[in-house]
Design a protein around this motif. Sequence first.
Motif, mmCIF file in Angstrom:
data_model
loop_
_atom_site.group_PDB
_atom_site.id
_atom_site.type_symbol
_atom_site.label_atom_id
_atom_site.label_comp_id
_atom_site.label_asym_id
_atom_site.label_seq_id
_atom_site.Cartn_x
_atom_site.Cartn_y
_atom_site.Cartn_z
ATOM 1 N N THR A 55 0.678 -1.250 -0.040
ATOM 2 C CA THR A 55 -0.061 0.006 -0.036
ATOM 3 C C THR A 55 1.050 1.334 0.118
ATOM 4 O O THR A 55 0.232 2.293 -0.660
ATOM 5 C CB THR A 55 -0.865 0.097 1.062
ATOM 6 O OG1 THR A 55 -0.351 -0.126 2.370
ATOM 7 C CG2 THR A 55 -1.882 -1.093 1.159
ATOM 8 N N LEU A 56 2.161 1.279 0.518
ATOM 9 C CA LEU A 56 2.596 2.392 0.669
ATOM 10 C C LEU A 56 3.937 2.672 -0.477
ATOM 11 O O LEU A 56 4.279 1.569 -0.953
ATOM 12 C CB LEU A 56 3.706 2.534 1.858
ATOM 13 C CG LEU A 56 2.611 2.303 3.111
ATOM 14 C CD1 LEU A 56 3.568 2.483 4.453
ATOM 15 C CD2 LEU A 56 1.715 3.693 3.084
ATOM 16 N N ARG A 57 4.158 3.638 -1.160
ATOM 17 C CA ARG A 57 5.335 3.915 -1.732
ATOM 18 C C ARG A 57 6.495 4.265 -0.964
ATOM 19 O O ARG A 57 6.383 5.282 -0.070
ATOM 20 C CB ARG A 57 5.228 5.102 -2.851
ATOM 21 C CG ARG A 57 4.138 4.764 -3.917
ATOM 22 C CD ARG A 57 4.023 3.561 -4.645
ATOM 23 N NE ARG A 57 4.779 3.595 -5.531
ATOM 24 C CZ ARG A 57 4.890 3.924 -6.900
ATOM 25 N NH1 ARG A 57 3.619 4.084 -7.269
ATOM 26 N NH2 ARG A 57 5.922 3.872 -7.793
ATOM 27 N N THR A 58 7.560 3.740 -0.977
ATOM 28 C CA THR A 58 8.781 3.778 0.025
ATOM 29 C C THR A 58 10.118 4.222 -0.590
ATOM 30 O O THR A 58 10.424 3.307 -1.763
ATOM 31 C CB THR A 58 8.943 2.620 0.787
ATOM 32 O OG1 THR A 58 7.671 2.216 1.676
ATOM 33 C CG2 THR A 58 10.050 2.839 1.930
ATOM 34 N N PHE A 59 10.588 5.117 -0.264
ATOM 35 C CA PHE A 59 11.897 5.650 -0.900
ATOM 36 C C PHE A 59 13.116 5.691 0.268
ATOM 37 O O PHE A 59 12.782 6.244 1.103
ATOM 38 C CB PHE A 59 11.634 7.031 -2.035
ATOM 39 C CG PHE A 59 10.883 6.876 -2.925
ATOM 40 C CD1 PHE A 59 11.843 6.798 -4.144
ATOM 41 C CD2 PHE A 59 9.712 6.866 -2.944
ATOM 42 C CE1 PHE A 59 11.103 6.697 -5.257
ATOM 43 C CE2 PHE A 59 8.831 6.573 -4.186
ATOM 44 C CZ PHE A 59 9.677 6.738 -5.592
ATOM 45 N N LEU A 60 14.138 5.343 -0.172
ATOM 46 C CA LEU A 60 15.307 5.730 0.507
ATOM 47 C C LEU A 60 15.999 7.110 0.250
ATOM 48 O O LEU A 60 16.416 6.996 -1.261
ATOM 49 C CB LEU A 60 16.647 4.593 0.509
ATOM 50 C CG LEU A 60 15.855 3.268 1.129
ATOM 51 C CD1 LEU A 60 16.805 2.327 1.150
ATOM 52 C CD2 LEU A 60 15.262 3.402 2.830
ATOM 53 N N ARG A 141 5.357 9.980 6.150
ATOM 54 C CA ARG A 141 6.219 10.074 7.238
ATOM 55 C C ARG A 141 7.655 9.893 6.961
ATOM 56 O O ARG A 141 7.995 9.358 5.595
ATOM 57 C CB ARG A 141 5.789 9.153 8.276
ATOM 58 C CG ARG A 141 5.822 7.708 7.961
ATOM 59 C CD ARG A 141 5.538 6.801 9.069
ATOM 60 N NE ARG A 141 5.268 5.349 8.354
ATOM 61 C CZ ARG A 141 4.023 4.738 8.534
ATOM 62 N NH1 ARG A 141 2.772 5.310 9.176
ATOM 63 N NH2 ARG A 141 4.008 3.361 8.139
ATOM 64 N N VAL A 142 8.499 10.173 7.639
ATOM 65 C CA VAL A 142 9.972 10.075 7.413
ATOM 66 C C VAL A 142 10.636 9.214 8.732
ATOM 67 O O VAL A 142 10.214 9.523 9.929
ATOM 68 C CB VAL A 142 10.821 11.253 7.276
ATOM 69 C CG1 VAL A 142 12.243 10.953 7.385
ATOM 70 C CG2 VAL A 142 10.412 11.879 5.876
ATOM 71 N N PHE A 153 11.268 7.242 3.359
ATOM 72 C CA PHE A 153 10.225 8.183 3.190
ATOM 73 C C PHE A 153 8.978 7.520 2.581
ATOM 74 O O PHE A 153 9.202 6.860 1.745
ATOM 75 C CB PHE A 153 10.704 9.163 2.287
ATOM 76 C CG PHE A 153 9.484 10.095 1.356
ATOM 77 C CD1 PHE A 153 8.615 10.859 2.635
ATOM 78 C CD2 PHE A 153 9.024 10.433 0.481
ATOM 79 C CE1 PHE A 153 7.392 11.557 2.120
ATOM 80 C CE2 PHE A 153 7.993 11.050 -0.315
ATOM 81 C CZ PHE A 153 7.168 11.789 0.807
ATOM 82 N N GLU A 154 8.058 7.586 3.423
ATOM 83 C CA GLU A 154 6.773 6.742 2.909
ATOM 84 C C GLU A 154 5.714 7.525 2.809
ATOM 85 O O GLU A 154 5.333 8.518 3.722
ATOM 86 C CB GLU A 154 6.479 5.502 4.137
ATOM 87 C CG GLU A 154 7.493 4.514 4.441
ATOM 88 C CD GLU A 154 7.353 3.818 5.600
ATOM 89 O OE1 GLU A 154 7.684 2.614 5.492
ATOM 90 O OE2 GLU A 154 7.058 4.373 6.590
ATOM 91 N N GLU A 179 13.732 3.796 -4.708
ATOM 92 C CA GLU A 179 12.345 3.084 -4.260
ATOM 93 C C GLU A 179 12.653 1.917 -3.842
ATOM 94 O O GLU A 179 13.483 0.997 -4.258
ATOM 95 C CB GLU A 179 11.197 3.135 -5.575
ATOM 96 C CG GLU A 179 9.866 2.692 -4.811
ATOM 97 C CD GLU A 179 8.999 2.979 -5.877
ATOM 98 O OE1 GLU A 179 7.675 2.817 -5.373
ATOM 99 O OE2 GLU A 179 9.373 3.305 -6.853
ATOM 100 N N CYS A 180 11.831 1.382 -2.703
ATOM 101 C CA CYS A 180 12.076 0.045 -2.181
ATOM 102 C C CYS A 180 10.787 -0.835 -2.358
ATOM 103 O O CYS A 180 9.768 -0.340 -2.430
ATOM 104 C CB CYS A 180 12.194 0.021 -0.484
ATOM 105 S SG CYS A 180 13.502 1.009 -0.141
#
Length: 201
Positions: A55-60, A141-142, A153-154, A179-180
């Motif tokens: 459900t979330l887009r997650t980036f480092l 959120r971070v 970062f999500e 992106e993870c």
Amino acid sequence: MSGSSNTTSFGELSLASTQSRKRAHKTNDAGTLLTDVSRLALTLAAQVRTLKAATLRTFLLPSSCSIVMAAKQAGSQFSQAAKERSGSQSLPQPHLLAFRAVLDAIKADPQIGSATKAVVHEFLAADPPTKSIARIVRVCRVSKCFARDVSRFEFHISSSANILEQAIIDACEALVGKECFGDGPRGPLERSISSTLNSAQ
């Protein structure tokens, strides 16, 4: 008298032995319950990580980049305002404040392309931003990573704002974000519970 005394003594020993077995049985039950609860916690945590991945887009992102800094500053400002506010005063939810700060950071960052900024500007100009953001944003959120110079970062946006979502993804990539995909790693508490269960076997 002697026989009666011996009979009573054996009875007491038998009662003590029974009570001891009951205590041992209760102790074993408590230990088994604790083990089952720990295993359940690990199972639920794994399921939550799978849901987050879906459900979330997650980036480092670099911890020093504008998106991370803006989200962190919004969180700090929310915490400070929450301490200072009176009982009659209300505040927007922190993920909404963080998201607005991220959009403002995207508009101001010279590393991010003009086309991406135009999408963000159009969204903010459409109608009152606070109401728009509350309608589409569920998570923003971070959080810290193991490496101090990297942050996670999500975010999650409603499918009705897929153009804005793509603009944020483009902004993250412009800031050298990675992106993870897939389930995230176990957290410290999960690893601790797992290690304790393994050592008890």
